[in-house]
Design a protein around this motif. Structure first.
Motif, PDB file in Angstrom:
ATOM      1  N   ARG A  38     -15.278 -30.744  28.618  1.00 21.89           N
ATOM      2  CA  ARG A  38     -15.369 -30.392  30.177  1.00 21.89           C
ATOM      3  C   ARG A  38     -14.145 -30.269  30.744  1.00 21.89           C
ATOM      4  O   ARG A  38     -13.849 -29.896  32.018  1.00 21.89           O
ATOM      5  CB  ARG A  38     -16.095 -31.749  30.716  1.00 21.89           C
ATOM      6  CG  ARG A  38     -17.613 -31.758  30.519  1.00 21.89           C
ATOM      7  CD  ARG A  38     -18.436 -32.810  31.063  1.00 21.89           C
ATOM      8  NE  ARG A  38     -17.620 -34.241  31.098  1.00 21.89           N
ATOM      9  CZ  ARG A  38     -18.068 -35.001  30.333  1.00 21.89           C
ATOM     10  NH1 ARG A  38     -18.939 -34.912  29.303  1.00 21.89           N
ATOM     11  NH2 ARG A  38     -17.487 -36.136  30.309  1.00 21.89           N
ATOM     12  N   ASP A  39     -13.131 -30.306  29.932  1.00 20.95           N
ATOM     13  CA  ASP A  39     -11.632 -30.129  30.653  1.00 20.95           C
ATOM     14  C   ASP A  39     -11.360 -28.888  30.232  1.00 20.95           C
ATOM     15  O   ASP A  39     -11.027 -28.374  29.124  1.00 20.95           O
ATOM     16  CB  ASP A  39     -10.522 -31.017  29.831  1.00 20.95           C
ATOM     17  CG  ASP A  39      -9.197 -31.018  30.269  1.00 20.95           C
ATOM     18  OD1 ASP A  39      -8.924 -30.219  31.097  1.00 20.95           O
ATOM     19  OD2 ASP A  39      -8.492 -31.991  29.868  1.00 20.95           O
ATOM     20  N   SER A  40     -11.050 -27.903  31.460  1.00 21.36           N
ATOM     21  CA  SER A  40     -10.929 -26.457  31.396  1.00 21.36           C
ATOM     22  C   SER A  40      -9.570 -26.030  30.624  1.00 21.36           C
ATOM     23  O   SER A  40      -9.605 -25.160  30.197  1.00 21.36           O
ATOM     24  CB  SER A  40     -11.240 -25.784  32.686  1.00 21.36           C
ATOM     25  OG  SER A  40     -10.180 -26.244  33.664  1.00 21.36           O
ATOM     26  N   THR A  41      -8.514 -27.089  31.004  1.00 24.83           N
ATOM     27  CA  THR A  41      -7.380 -26.531  30.443  1.00 24.83           C
ATOM     28  C   THR A  41      -7.165 -27.079  28.917  1.00 24.83           C
ATOM     29  O   THR A  41      -6.613 -26.191  28.353  1.00 24.83           O
ATOM     30  CB  THR A  41      -6.264 -27.629  31.247  1.00 24.83           C
ATOM     31  OG1 THR A  41      -6.362 -27.394  32.674  1.00 24.83           O
ATOM     32  CG2 THR A  41      -4.811 -27.283  30.517  1.00 24.83           C
ATOM     33  N   ALA A  42      -7.755 -27.924  28.452  1.00 25.88           N
ATOM     34  CA  ALA A  42      -8.031 -28.263  27.063  1.00 25.88           C
ATOM     35  C   ALA A  42      -8.880 -27.190  26.242  1.00 25.88           C
ATOM     36  O   ALA A  42      -8.398 -26.693  25.471  1.00 25.88           O
ATOM     37  CB  ALA A  42      -8.558 -29.613  26.831  1.00 25.88           C
ATOM     38  N   VAL A  43      -9.890 -26.540  26.870  1.00 26.44           N
ATOM     39  CA  VAL A  43     -10.898 -25.739  26.330  1.00 26.44           C
ATOM     40  C   VAL A  43      -9.998 -24.501  26.099  1.00 26.44           C
ATOM     41  O   VAL A  43     -10.016 -23.621  25.147  1.00 26.44           O
ATOM     42  CB  VAL A  43     -11.970 -25.618  26.998  1.00 26.44           C
ATOM     43  CG1 VAL A  43     -12.925 -24.493  26.410  1.00 26.44           C
ATOM     44  CG2 VAL A  43     -12.890 -26.895  26.783  1.00 26.44           C
ATOM     45  N   ALA A  44      -9.345 -24.057  27.207  1.00 28.52           N
ATOM     46  CA  ALA A  44      -8.591 -22.830  27.302  1.00 28.52           C
ATOM     47  C   ALA A  44      -7.290 -22.775  26.218  1.00 28.52           C
ATOM     48  O   ALA A  44      -7.001 -21.851  25.498  1.00 28.52           O
ATOM     49  CB  ALA A  44      -7.600 -22.763  28.651  1.00 28.52           C
ATOM     50  N   GLY A  45      -6.778 -24.010  26.131  1.00 24.69           N
ATOM     51  CA  GLY A  45      -5.417 -23.970  24.991  1.00 24.69           C
ATOM     52  C   GLY A  45      -6.335 -23.983  23.376  1.00 24.69           C
ATOM     53  O   GLY A  45      -5.543 -23.160  22.770  1.00 24.69           O
ATOM     54  N   GLY A  46      -7.147 -24.686  23.333  1.00 20.66           N
ATOM     55  CA  GLY A  46      -8.115 -24.692  22.173  1.00 20.66           C
ATOM     56  C   GLY A  46      -8.510 -23.058  21.951  1.00 20.66           C
ATOM     57  O   GLY A  46      -8.344 -22.860  20.658  1.00 20.66           O
ATOM     58  N   ALA A  47      -9.041 -22.520  22.618  1.00 19.32           N
ATOM     59  CA  ALA A  47      -9.527 -20.932  22.464  1.00 19.32           C
ATOM     60  C   ALA A  47      -8.245 -20.160  22.069  1.00 19.32           C
ATOM     61  O   ALA A  47      -8.255 -19.371  21.348  1.00 19.32           O
ATOM     62  CB  ALA A  47     -10.000 -20.567  23.956  1.00 19.32           C
ATOM     63  N   VAL A  48      -7.359 -20.450  22.818  1.00 18.13           N
ATOM     64  CA  VAL A  48      -6.016 -19.590  22.461  1.00 18.13           C
ATOM     65  C   VAL A  48      -5.421 -19.995  21.172  1.00 18.13           C
ATOM     66  O   VAL A  48      -5.330 -19.145  20.209  1.00 18.13           O
ATOM     67  CB  VAL A  48      -4.903 -19.809  23.307  1.00 18.13           C
ATOM     68  CG1 VAL A  48      -3.273 -19.202  23.135  1.00 18.13           C
ATOM     69  CG2 VAL A  48      -4.995 -19.371  24.826  1.00 18.13           C
ATOM     70  N   VAL A  49      -5.371 -21.035  20.648  1.00 16.77           N
ATOM     71  CA  VAL A  49      -5.009 -21.375  19.433  1.00 16.77           C
ATOM     72  C   VAL A  49      -5.866 -20.861  18.319  1.00 16.77           C
ATOM     73  O   VAL A  49      -5.731 -20.378  17.231  1.00 16.77           O
ATOM     74  CB  VAL A  49      -4.724 -23.008  19.212  1.00 16.77           C
ATOM     75  CG1 VAL A  49      -4.300 -23.291  17.800  1.00 16.77           C
ATOM     76  CG2 VAL A  49      -3.607 -23.204  20.024  1.00 16.77           C
ATOM     77  N   GLY A  50      -7.258 -21.331  18.704  1.00 16.81           N
ATOM     78  CA  GLY A  50      -8.196 -20.783  17.692  1.00 16.81           C
ATOM     79  C   GLY A  50      -8.129 -19.291  17.675  1.00 16.81           C
ATOM     80  O   GLY A  50      -8.484 -18.761  16.415  1.00 16.81           O
ATOM     81  N   THR A  51      -8.042 -18.398  18.521  1.00 13.33           N
ATOM     82  CA  THR A  51      -8.022 -17.068  18.666  1.00 13.33           C
ATOM     83  C   THR A  51      -6.642 -16.663  17.582  1.00 13.33           C
ATOM     84  O   THR A  51      -6.900 -15.630  17.074  1.00 13.33           O
ATOM     85  CB  THR A  51      -7.821 -16.426  20.071  1.00 13.33           C
ATOM     86  OG1 THR A  51      -8.882 -16.775  20.745  1.00 13.33           O
ATOM     87  CG2 THR A  51      -7.641 -14.866  19.998  1.00 13.33           C
ATOM     88  N   VAL A  52      -5.611 -17.133  17.771  1.00 13.73           N
ATOM     89  CA  VAL A  52      -4.525 -16.808  17.254  1.00 13.73           C
ATOM     90  C   VAL A  52      -4.568 -17.075  15.469  1.00 13.73           C
ATOM     91  O   VAL A  52      -4.233 -16.389  14.724  1.00 13.73           O
ATOM     92  CB  VAL A  52      -3.105 -17.718  17.377  1.00 13.73           C
ATOM     93  CG1 VAL A  52      -2.014 -17.596  16.354  1.00 13.73           C
ATOM     94  CG2 VAL A  52      -2.650 -17.057  18.964  1.00 13.73           C
ATOM     95  N   VAL A  53      -5.301 -18.345  15.317  1.00 11.88           N
ATOM     96  CA  VAL A  53      -5.616 -18.503  13.726  1.00 11.88           C
ATOM     97  C   VAL A  53      -6.619 -17.551  13.267  1.00 11.88           C
ATOM     98  O   VAL A  53      -6.453 -17.126  12.157  1.00 11.88           O
ATOM     99  CB  VAL A  53      -6.409 -20.013  13.719  1.00 11.88           C
ATOM    100  CG1 VAL A  53      -6.787 -20.125  12.282  1.00 11.88           C
ATOM    101  CG2 VAL A  53      -5.178 -21.023  14.032  1.00 11.88           C
ATOM    102  N   LEU A  54      -7.745 -17.194  14.337  1.00 14.38           N
ATOM    103  CA  LEU A  54      -8.506 -16.180  13.873  1.00 14.38           C
ATOM    104  C   LEU A  54      -7.990 -14.792  13.448  1.00 14.38           C
ATOM    105  O   LEU A  54      -8.326 -14.166  12.524  1.00 14.38           O
ATOM    106  CB  LEU A  54      -9.575 -15.930  14.803  1.00 14.38           C
ATOM    107  CG  LEU A  54     -10.744 -15.210  14.414  1.00 14.38           C
ATOM    108  CD1 LEU A  54     -11.504 -15.460  13.188  1.00 14.38           C
ATOM    109  CD2 LEU A  54     -11.776 -14.890  15.455  1.00 14.38           C
ATOM    110  N   CYS A  55      -7.119 -14.366  14.490  1.00 20.22           N
ATOM    111  CA  CYS A  55      -6.237 -13.133  14.301  1.00 20.22           C
ATOM    112  C   CYS A  55      -5.559 -12.968  13.076  1.00 20.22           C
ATOM    113  O   CYS A  55      -5.467 -11.836  12.121  1.00 20.22           O
ATOM    114  CB  CYS A  55      -5.467 -12.716  15.400  1.00 20.22           C
ATOM    115  SG  CYS A  55      -6.318 -12.485  17.001  1.00 20.22           S
ATOM    116  N   VAL A  56      -4.768 -14.328  12.700  1.00 17.11           N
ATOM    117  CA  VAL A  56      -3.867 -14.278  11.335  1.00 17.11           C
ATOM    118  C   VAL A  56      -4.681 -14.250  10.194  1.00 17.11           C
ATOM    119  O   VAL A  56      -4.334 -13.565   9.128  1.00 17.11           O
ATOM    120  CB  VAL A  56      -3.048 -15.498  11.636  1.00 17.11           C
ATOM    121  CG1 VAL A  56      -2.311 -15.708  10.238  1.00 17.11           C
ATOM    122  CG2 VAL A  56      -2.257 -15.214  12.867  1.00 17.11           C
TER     123      VAL A  56
END
Length: 87
Positions: A38-56
């Motif tokens: 439910r923490d939007s900042t934590a979810v946004a950070g996780g989404a950014v890191v997850g996207t980078v891992v996926l792209c790489v």
């Protein structure tokens, strides 16, 4: 099933079993432990890191990269939420 996907499933299952065991011992602990969802900042950070891992990893591992990206995103969001100073 790709072996890298299987290892992600094993790690995720272990984390869920740990949550269930702790919840049995201390009722209400799972709600506190999963509050990062439910923490939007934590979810946004996780989404950014997850996207980078996926792209790489996409060119090399495809679905394995997707599974690892999801796991990394969840763990990153968890860490970001629990590293915040408590007031």
């Amino acid at each position: 099933m790709d072996s890298s996907v299987l290892s992600v499933v094993v790690v995720a299952a272990a984390l869920l079993i740990k949550t269930a065991v702790v919840e049995i011992r201390r009722p209400g602990s799972a709600r506190r432990q999963w509050a990062f969802v439910r923490d939007s900042t934590a979810v946004a950070g996780g989404a950014v890191v997850g996207t980078v891992v996926l792209c790489v990893g996409w060119a090399q591992a495809r679905h394995g990269a997707l599974a690892w990206a999801l796991l990394v995103a969840v763990l990153t969001a968890y860490l970001l939420h629990h590293r915040k100073p408590r007031s």
